[in-house]
Design a protein around this motif. Structure first.
Motif, PDB file in Angstrom:
ATOM      1  N   ARG B  46       0.803  -1.221   0.000  1.00 32.04           N
ATOM      2  CA  ARG B  46       0.000   0.000   0.000  1.00 32.04           C
ATOM      3  C   ARG B  46       0.840   1.276   0.000  1.00 32.04           C
ATOM      4  O   ARG B  46       0.439   2.290  -0.564  1.00 32.04           O
ATOM      5  CB  ARG B  46      -0.917   0.019   1.236  1.00 32.04           C
ATOM      6  N   PHE B  47       2.015   1.224   0.655  1.00 30.53           N
ATOM      7  CA  PHE B  47       2.733   2.492   0.852  1.00 30.53           C
ATOM      8  C   PHE B  47       4.156   2.518   0.288  1.00 30.53           C
ATOM      9  O   PHE B  47       4.751   3.582   0.210  1.00 30.53           O
ATOM     10  CB  PHE B  47       2.785   2.835   2.350  1.00 30.53           C
ATOM     11  N   GLY B  48       4.693   1.375  -0.086  1.00 32.40           N
ATOM     12  CA  GLY B  48       6.075   1.383  -0.567  1.00 32.40           C
ATOM     13  C   GLY B  48       7.049   1.121   0.570  1.00 32.40           C
ATOM     14  O   GLY B  48       6.670   0.564   1.608  1.00 32.40           O
ATOM     15  N   ASP B  49       8.292   1.552   0.417  1.00 38.25           N
ATOM     16  CA  ASP B  49       9.326   1.234   1.415  1.00 38.25           C
ATOM     17  C   ASP B  49       9.151   2.058   2.697  1.00 38.25           C
ATOM     18  O   ASP B  49       8.257   2.894   2.802  1.00 38.25           O
ATOM     19  CB  ASP B  49      10.731   1.410   0.823  1.00 38.25           C
ATOM     20  N   LYS B  50      10.034   1.829   3.664  1.00 39.67           N
ATOM     21  CA  LYS B  50       9.853   2.453   4.974  1.00 39.67           C
ATOM     22  C   LYS B  50       9.946   3.980   4.905  1.00 39.67           C
ATOM     23  O   LYS B  50       9.200   4.682   5.592  1.00 39.67           O
ATOM     24  CB  LYS B  50      10.863   1.906   5.991  1.00 39.67           C
ATOM     25  N   ARG B  51      10.840   4.475   4.031  1.00 38.86           N
ATOM     26  CA  ARG B  51      10.922   5.928   3.894  1.00 38.86           C
ATOM     27  C   ARG B  51       9.575   6.494   3.450  1.00 38.86           C
ATOM     28  O   ARG B  51       9.089   7.491   3.968  1.00 38.86           O
ATOM     29  CB  ARG B  51      12.013   6.327   2.881  1.00 38.86           C
ATOM     30  N   LYS B  52       8.966   5.820   2.468  1.00 36.53           N
ATOM     31  CA  LYS B  52       7.674   6.304   1.978  1.00 36.53           C
ATOM     32  C   LYS B  52       6.575   6.168   3.028  1.00 36.53           C
ATOM     33  O   LYS B  52       5.684   7.011   3.126  1.00 36.53           O
ATOM     34  CB  LYS B  52       7.282   5.560   0.695  1.00 36.53           C
ATOM     35  N   MET B  53       6.650   5.087   3.840  1.00 35.21           N
ATOM     36  CA  MET B  53       5.673   4.962   4.936  1.00 35.21           C
ATOM     37  C   MET B  53       5.809   6.145   5.884  1.00 35.21           C
ATOM     38  O   MET B  53       4.819   6.755   6.294  1.00 35.21           O
ATOM     39  CB  MET B  53       5.933   3.663   5.732  1.00 35.21           C
ATOM     40  N   PHE B  54       7.035   6.493   6.214  1.00 32.38           N
ATOM     41  CA  PHE B  54       7.292   7.593   7.152  1.00 32.38           C
ATOM     42  C   PHE B  54       6.768   8.907   6.582  1.00 32.38           C
ATOM     43  O   PHE B  54       6.064   9.666   7.250  1.00 32.38           O
ATOM     44  CB  PHE B  54       8.800   7.675   7.424  1.00 32.38           C
ATOM     45  N   VAL B  55       7.137   9.171   5.328  1.00 32.46           N
ATOM     46  CA  VAL B  55       6.745  10.419   4.676  1.00 32.46           C
ATOM     47  C   VAL B  55       5.228  10.551   4.635  1.00 32.46           C
ATOM     48  O   VAL B  55       4.667  11.610   4.941  1.00 32.46           O
ATOM     49  CB  VAL B  55       7.360  10.481   3.259  1.00 32.46           C
ATOM     50  N   GLN B  56       4.534   9.448   4.289  1.00 37.37           N
ATOM     51  CA  GLN B  56       3.081   9.512   4.199  1.00 37.37           C
ATOM     52  C   GLN B  56       2.436   9.576   5.585  1.00 37.37           C
ATOM     53  O   GLN B  56       1.469  10.310   5.799  1.00 37.37           O
ATOM     54  CB  GLN B  56       2.548   8.304   3.421  1.00 37.37           C
ATOM     55  N   ALA B  57       2.990   8.821   6.549  1.00 41.38           N
ATOM     56  CA  ALA B  57       2.413   8.811   7.893  1.00 41.38           C
ATOM     57  C   ALA B  57       2.541  10.185   8.543  1.00 41.38           C
ATOM     58  O   ALA B  57       1.633  10.646   9.224  1.00 41.38           O
ATOM     59  CB  ALA B  57       3.096   7.744   8.755  1.00 41.38           C
ATOM     60  N   LEU B  58       3.677  10.854   8.317  1.00 46.34           N
ATOM     61  CA  LEU B  58       3.886  12.174   8.920  1.00 46.34           C
ATOM     62  C   LEU B  58       3.295  13.282   8.059  1.00 46.34           C
ATOM     63  O   LEU B  58       3.395  14.458   8.419  1.00 46.34           O
ATOM     64  CB  LEU B  58       5.384  12.426   9.140  1.00 46.34           C
ATOM     65  N   ARG B  59       2.725  12.914   6.903  1.00 53.67           N
ATOM     66  CA  ARG B  59       2.146  13.885   5.965  1.00 53.67           C
ATOM     67  C   ARG B  59       3.180  14.902   5.493  1.00 53.67           C
ATOM     68  O   ARG B  59       2.891  16.098   5.352  1.00 53.67           O
ATOM     69  CB  ARG B  59       0.930  14.593   6.569  1.00 53.67           C
ATOM     70  N   LEU B  60       4.397  14.437   5.289  1.00 54.84           N
ATOM     71  CA  LEU B  60       5.427  15.287   4.700  1.00 54.84           C
ATOM     72  C   LEU B  60       5.176  15.371   3.196  1.00 54.84           C
ATOM     73  O   LEU B  60       4.864  14.364   2.565  1.00 54.84           O
ATOM     74  CB  LEU B  60       6.818  14.676   4.946  1.00 54.84           C
ATOM     75  N   PRO B  61       5.301  16.558   2.595  1.00 52.93           N
ATOM     76  CA  PRO B  61       5.128  16.636   1.144  1.00 52.93           C
ATOM     77  C   PRO B  61       6.322  15.943   0.466  1.00 52.93           C
ATOM     78  O   PRO B  61       7.462  16.280   0.722  1.00 52.93           O
ATOM     79  CB  PRO B  61       5.130  18.145   0.865  1.00 52.93           C
ATOM     80  N   ASP B  62       6.040  14.952  -0.346  1.00 47.86           N
ATOM     81  CA  ASP B  62       7.134  14.182  -0.962  1.00 47.86           C
ATOM     82  C   ASP B  62       7.482  14.807  -2.311  1.00 47.86           C
ATOM     83  O   ASP B  62       7.434  14.157  -3.349  1.00 47.86           O
ATOM     84  CB  ASP B  62       6.698  12.726  -1.141  1.00 47.86           C
ATOM     85  N   PHE B  63       7.880  16.094  -2.252  1.00 45.26           N
ATOM     86  CA  PHE B  63       8.052  16.803  -3.527  1.00 45.26           C
ATOM     87  C   PHE B  63       9.235  16.287  -4.338  1.00 45.26           C
ATOM     88  O   PHE B  63       9.316  16.541  -5.530  1.00 45.26           O
ATOM     89  CB  PHE B  63       8.153  18.320  -3.310  1.00 45.26           C
ATOM     90  N   HIS B  64      10.134  15.542  -3.656  1.00 44.15           N
ATOM     91  CA  HIS B  64      11.252  14.954  -4.413  1.00 44.15           C
ATOM     92  C   HIS B  64      10.758  13.995  -5.491  1.00 44.15           C
ATOM     93  O   HIS B  64      11.464  13.717  -6.451  1.00 44.15           O
ATOM     94  CB  HIS B  64      12.197  14.209  -3.469  1.00 44.15           C
ATOM     95  N   GLU B  65       9.543  13.500  -5.328  1.00 43.24           N
ATOM     96  CA  GLU B  65       8.987  12.566  -6.319  1.00 43.24           C
ATOM     97  C   GLU B  65       8.168  13.294  -7.382  1.00 43.24           C
ATOM     98  O   GLU B  65       7.739  12.671  -8.349  1.00 43.24           O
ATOM     99  CB  GLU B  65       8.074  11.541  -5.614  1.00 43.24           C
ATOM    100  N   GLU B  66       7.899  14.575  -7.170  1.00 44.05           N
ATOM    101  CA  GLU B  66       7.012  15.278  -8.101  1.00 44.05           C
ATOM    102  C   GLU B  66       7.762  15.730  -9.355  1.00 44.05           C
ATOM    103  O   GLU B  66       8.953  16.021  -9.318  1.00 44.05           O
ATOM    104  CB  GLU B  66       6.354  16.477  -7.397  1.00 44.05           C
ATOM    105  N   GLN B  67       6.984  15.829 -10.439  1.00 44.07           N
ATOM    106  CA  GLN B  67       7.596  16.086 -11.740  1.00 44.07           C
ATOM    107  C   GLN B  67       8.337  17.426 -11.779  1.00 44.07           C
ATOM    108  O   GLN B  67       9.432  17.532 -12.297  1.00 44.07           O
ATOM    109  CB  GLN B  67       6.513  16.024 -12.832  1.00 44.07           C
ATOM    110  N   TRP B  68       7.720  18.467 -11.222  1.00 44.70           N
ATOM    111  CA  TRP B  68       8.358  19.800 -11.279  1.00 44.70           C
ATOM    112  C   TRP B  68       9.731  19.776 -10.625  1.00 44.70           C
ATOM    113  O   TRP B  68      10.649  20.457 -11.087  1.00 44.70           O
ATOM    114  CB  TRP B  68       7.470  20.863 -10.621  1.00 44.70           C
ATOM    115  N   TYR B  69       9.866  18.970  -9.538  1.00 45.00           N
ATOM    116  CA  TYR B  69      11.146  18.932  -8.835  1.00 45.00           C
ATOM    117  C   TYR B  69      12.144  18.028  -9.558  1.00 45.00           C
ATOM    118  O   TYR B  69      13.320  18.350  -9.685  1.00 45.00           O
ATOM    119  CB  TYR B  69      10.939  18.461  -7.397  1.00 45.00           C
TER     120      TYR B  69
END
Lengths: 205, 205
Positions: B46-69
């Motif tokens: 559902r969420f990917g690796d542990k880093r992604k779980m952390f980012v999503q659980a803490l509601r951090l914007p994962d802009f490193h994955e976004e196209q503009w970045y």
């Protein structure tokens, strides 16, 4: 001979700190005094006004009162601009390295109303971060007026210079092991680049 | 037909958040799964690796994955550099406005070992603040290589530009009522000043 102080300053500051963090920055000096077991007069005499009590109790660096900061906008012309910028940049870096984590702790305290700390810390109607920007902008404006650098927008120069320092402080606060350069090296580099932009064109010989 | 999910994503993320904040970022995915009452496989799917779980659980914007970045360093030449810098500057401003207060809360959590969160958030061996600086430095380096701006030190340009944005985010975080200008106005001003420094000299006509 003066009466020996029954409660020393450190004990009083520890009490002030606890009261500020428990009751919040809107606490009255009367309550600060009552909880510390001394008179309001004693607090005023030893520490000054409530802003100063707060700054000392929280161990915030009160660099706004220090000579280098008060005279920041007026460089002595015997000191080259490059050296001066590195010097005041390093002083700001040092002061922010101490104050940024304290401010974060204070603002994350659930008993503290953010508006109360803003009211307490405001000086001459300006909040500290804007005050810092305006002070550096005044320095650049004075240098332009004296014909030492090219004319551009002083506030933006301050935003670039203070911003680079502020970001570097945060980098070291959160990721200290990943900064492969010292604050001195960072400042030498950004000052060289900034002066490359704002230096006056060499006169033809 | 797929089996209906017994536990929805929001409920799982709330459990992950609690476990990350209670046990710290070094917690195993096995413990994260046990406390959430699901299998490790469910979490990964559902969420990917542990880093992604952390980012999503803490509601951090994962802009490193976004196209503009991801494409930040390579400007499409149909977009003027001025407009491009204002656009990516505003996007960074928006992302930092969300992530900075979350990061401060996480780092001020007494159960969290700062080194563990650093390890978790590091991407390609780089910590986020250095990664942002290097991405903007790569943009300026590409513009220099393409002959669009004067040659200077790309990292310092990034320090100035990202630093001005970072400082502005902090100003609005702590003293929102004292910013008399919008992020857009700030960015239009600093981009104009920066381009004044790095624009190529006009060719004689």
């Amino acid at each position: 001979m003066a009466r020996p102080r029954k409660i020393n300053d450190d004990t009083l500051l520890e009490s002030l700190r606890e009261t500020f963090l428990e009751v919040g920055p809107a606490v009255t000096t009367r309550e600060l005094a009552e909880r510390a077991g001394v008179s309001e007069g004693t607090l005023f005499k030893r520490f000054g006004d409530k802003r100063k009590m707060f700054v000392q109790a929280l161990r915030l660096p009160d660099f706004h009162e220090e000579q280098w900061y008060r005279s920041l906008a007026n460089r002595e012309k015997t000191v080259p601009l490059r050296d001066y910028l590195i010097d005041v940049g390093l002083r700001l870096h040092g002061a922010l390295s101490i104050s940024v984590p304290i401010i974060q702790t204070v603002f994350s305290n659930q008993f503290i109303n953010p508006q109360d700390i803003r009211t307490l810390l405001r000086r001459n109607k300006e909040t500290p971060p804007l005050q810092i920007l305006d002070t550096f902008a005044a320095l650049f404006e004075n240098e332009m007026a004296a014909g030492e650098i090219r004319t551009s927008r002083p506030l933006d120069l301050a935003r670039f210079f203070v911003g680079a320092i502020h970001s570097d402080v945060h980098l070291r606060l959160y990721f200290p092991q990943d900064a492969t350069f010292t604050p001195e090296e960072m400042l030498e580099e950004v000052v060289e680049t900034l002066l490359g932009f704002i230096a006056l064109p060499k006169e033809p010989t």
